[in-house]
Design an enzyme around this catalytic site. Structure first.
Site, PDB file in Angstrom:
ATOM      1  CE  LYS A  33       3.523  -2.436  -4.349  1.00 16.98           C
ATOM      2  NZ  LYS A  33       2.985  -2.120  -3.009  1.00 16.98           N
ATOM      3  N   GLY A  53      -3.925  -4.682  -4.409  1.00 12.96           N
ATOM      4  CA  GLY A  53      -4.995  -3.731  -4.691  1.00 12.96           C
ATOM      5  C   GLY A  53      -4.374  -2.423  -5.116  1.00 12.96           C
ATOM      6  CG  HIS A  54      -1.247  -2.037  -7.393  1.00 11.72           C
ATOM      7  ND1 HIS A  54      -0.275  -2.616  -8.160  1.00 11.72           N
ATOM      8  CD2 HIS A  54      -0.838  -2.156  -6.113  1.00 11.72           C
ATOM      9  CE1 HIS A  54       0.687  -3.079  -7.363  1.00 11.72           C
ATOM     10  NE2 HIS A  54       0.354  -2.813  -6.118  1.00 11.72           N
ATOM     11  CG  ASP A  62      -1.796  -1.213   1.296  1.00 13.39           C
ATOM     12  OD1 ASP A  62      -2.244  -1.673   0.237  1.00 13.39           O
ATOM     13  OD2 ASP A  62      -1.998  -1.733   2.407  1.00 13.39           O
ATOM     14  CD  GLN A 112       1.037  -8.822  -2.196  1.00 16.39           C
ATOM     15  OE1 GLN A 112       1.829  -9.459  -2.836  1.00 16.39           O
ATOM     16  NE2 GLN A 112      -0.201  -8.648  -2.602  1.00 16.39           N
TER      17      GLN A 112
HETATM   18  P1  IMP Z   1      -2.468 -12.666   1.961  1.00 18.58           P
HETATM   19  O1  IMP Z   1      -1.458 -12.165   1.006  1.00 18.58           O
HETATM   20  O2  IMP Z   1      -3.883 -12.434   1.532  1.00 18.58           O
HETATM   21  O3  IMP Z   1      -2.208 -14.090   2.341  1.00 18.58           O
HETATM   22  O4  IMP Z   1      -2.321 -11.821   3.336  1.00 18.58           O
HETATM   23  C1  IMP Z   1      -1.180 -11.960   4.179  1.00 18.58           C
HETATM   24  C2  IMP Z   1      -0.845 -10.633   4.848  1.00 18.58           C
HETATM   25  O5  IMP Z   1      -0.383  -9.712   3.872  1.00 18.58           O
HETATM   26  C3  IMP Z   1      -2.023  -9.961   5.548  1.00 18.58           C
HETATM   27  O6  IMP Z   1      -1.537  -9.275   6.694  1.00 18.58           O
HETATM   28  C4  IMP Z   1      -2.513  -8.955   4.512  1.00 18.58           C
HETATM   29  O7  IMP Z   1      -3.195  -7.871   5.107  1.00 18.58           O
HETATM   30  C5  IMP Z   1      -1.199  -8.547   3.872  1.00 18.58           C
HETATM   31  N1  IMP Z   1      -1.354  -8.133   2.469  1.00 18.58           N
HETATM   32  C6  IMP Z   1      -1.535  -8.922   1.400  1.00 18.58           C
HETATM   33  N2  IMP Z   1      -1.603  -8.205   0.270  1.00 18.58           N
HETATM   34  C7  IMP Z   1      -1.449  -6.917   0.632  1.00 18.58           C
HETATM   35  C8  IMP Z   1      -1.391  -5.687  -0.110  1.00 18.58           C
HETATM   36  O8  IMP Z   1      -1.472  -5.624  -1.342  1.00 18.58           O
HETATM   37  N3  IMP Z   1      -1.216  -4.556   0.640  1.00 18.58           N
HETATM   38  C9  IMP Z   1      -1.079  -4.590   1.989  1.00 18.58           C
HETATM   39  N4  IMP Z   1      -1.114  -5.709   2.702  1.00 18.58           N
HETATM   40  C10 IMP Z   1      -1.295  -6.871   2.041  1.00 18.58           C
END
Ligand code: IMP
Length: 433
Positions: free
Chosen positions: A16, A40-41, A13, A222
């Site tokens: 990007k 989520g871009h 977040d 991420q």
């Molecule tokens: P997962 O990737 O859905 O398995 O989530 C694992 C961890 O990464 C959790 O704490 C999510 O909130 C975090 N996370 C996953 N994708 C994102 C992203 O695009 N932005 C921020 N946090 C993320």
């Protein structure tokens, strides 16, 4: 300089989406190489907001879009985004790797169930099936895009997988959910028809493009602190989010990468569980959250907010071999009494300057801060106007803050973002220059 990797230096977040959209103007290809629909871009153009979770953020620039082998593809979400683009008159020029793995509905169910039994080790996943899909990939049970294309392979693999997952749901989690092999088969056949025209050998395509001198932008999802190896394990995601993942997740060798740019928010945010040393649980944190609109793009969850963590930033510079840094959301800190940067941690009477591998240390350390004078609060229009005049027009204190970030990261800045719109951007160096 034909190839540039963009990654997040914090917990995701960092902004990007906007940065990739900005640089995509000069790129020929935009490539995703890891993650899936947990990304989520957000891109804001002409007052309209677009949120991409499967398509690369270059979609609005109508560039060649590539989804590499390292991505776990949620076909349902991908098809929905293609349709959304079509509704605004855009047709993506898309290529999806045959080698990418597929996220199926039971992966999402398992994601939520697995997270629910982890207690204090819970990462608070986005619940879209990322962990279970990568786990199947590593255990060699996964279904790849190429398997979707071949009915015999698909049936063989589904039979094995459905039996296994049904047992897991029922016996491990006591779930009464039934997975129907025939329903899943028809779902996959439907996906096949929708995406078949986009499928191909992405590694070959990218390497050919680089041979021809095309400009390739690799878009990370991420952030470094969520990386499965280099992040705060187990409180991160299931893929490698660092720059090196661009090679394995897109099928190019390290010598083909020319530049690595790291995106860093002027403060820190995090969604989900896990240690966050510089977290602010006070009025300042709430103010940053509100002003920065810090709510998750995928889940809508409020993001935890805190000061910039210089120890983590140095670590990110190192594990990603950053060439330059992009600082975003500088405008959000305007109007505060002062702005802090963490330059070390104190733990059990000792000062730590190296980013610890042990999450317990991170959870119990106290940040050592240095204070900086803040700059004035301004309307969006004023920030856009400053952007049009360039770096020198920024408030003096904001420039000192940026210089300090450069010093801590030990890499120069190349871009500064002071608002969500494309126009609120100050470029110092051309990424492809
Ligand atoms: P997962 O990737 O859905 O398995 O989530 C694992 C961890 O990464 C959790 O704490 C999510 O909130 C975090 N996370 C996953 N994708 C994102 C992203 O695009 N932005 C921020 N946090 C993320």
């Amino acid at each position: 300089m034909p190839s540039v990797v963009i990654i997040g230096t914090q917990y995701g977040d960092e902004g990007k989406g906007k940065v990739v959209d900005y640089y995509a103007a000069k790129a020929d290809l935009v490539v995703r190489f890891q993650g899936g629909s947990n990304v989520g871009h957000t891109v804001i153009v002409g007052g309209s907001t677009y949120k991409f979770r499967m398509l690369p953020s270059g979609a609005l620039r109508e560039k060649k879009l590539v989804i590499g082998n390292g991505v776990v593809v949620d076909p349902e979400r991908l098809i929905a985004e293609i349709e959304e683009l079509a509704s605004v008159g855009k047709k993506p020029d898309l290529l999806i790797s045959e080698r990418a793995h597929v996220v199926l509905p039971f992966h999402k169910a398992l994601d939520r169930l697995e997270d629910s039994i982890k207690g204090s080790l819970k990462a608070g996943t986005t619940g879209v099936g990322i962990g279970p899909a990568y786990a199947d990939k590593a255990a060699r049970f996964g279904i790849r895009i190429i398997d979707l294309m071949d009915d015999e392979s698909l049936r063989e693999r589904l039979r094995l997988l459905v039996g296994l997952k049904q047992k897991e749901l029922r016996d491990v989690f006591g779930s009464e959910d039934e997975i129907s092999e025939s329903d899943l088969l028809s779902l996959c056949r439907g996906f096949r028809e929708e995406i078949r025209r986009y499928v191909g050998d992405t590694s070959e395509y990218i390497n050919d493009a680089l041979d021809k001198g095309k400009r390739v932008l690799f878009e990370g999802g991420q952030g470094t602190l969520l990386d499965v190896d280099h992040g705060i394990y187990p409180f991160g995601t299931s893929s490698n989010t660092v720059s090196g993942a661009a090679c394995t997740g897109a099928g190019v060798g390290p010598r083909r990468i020319d530049k690595v740019l790291g995106v860093c928010k002027a403060y820190t945010t995090r969604v989900g569980g896990g240690p966050f040393p510089t977290e602010l649980q006070d009025e300042v944190g709430r103010r940053i959250q509100e002003k920065g609109q810090e709510f998750g793009t995928v889940t809508g969850r409020p993001r935890r907010c805190g000061w910039l963590d210089g120890v983590a930033l140095r670590y990110s510079t190192q594990v990603n071999s950053l060439d330059s840094l992009i600082v975003t959301k500088l405008d959000v800190l305007g109007g505060l009494d002062r702005v802090l940067i963490c330059t070390g941690y104190e733990h059990e009477g000792r000062v730590i300057r190296r980013f610890p591998s042990n999450p317990k240390v991170l959870a119990h350390c106290t940040p050592i801060y240095e204070a900086h004078e803040a700059w004035e609060d301004m309307e969006r229009g004023e920030w856009t106007e400053i952007s049009s005049r360039g770096y020198e027009a920024l408030p003096q204190n904001a420039k000192s803050y940026l210089r300090r970030i450069e010093e801590i990261a030990q890499v120069p800045l190349c871009l500064i973002s002071v608002g969500p719109e494309r126009e609120s951007t100050i470029s110092l160096v051309d990424a492809f220059g």
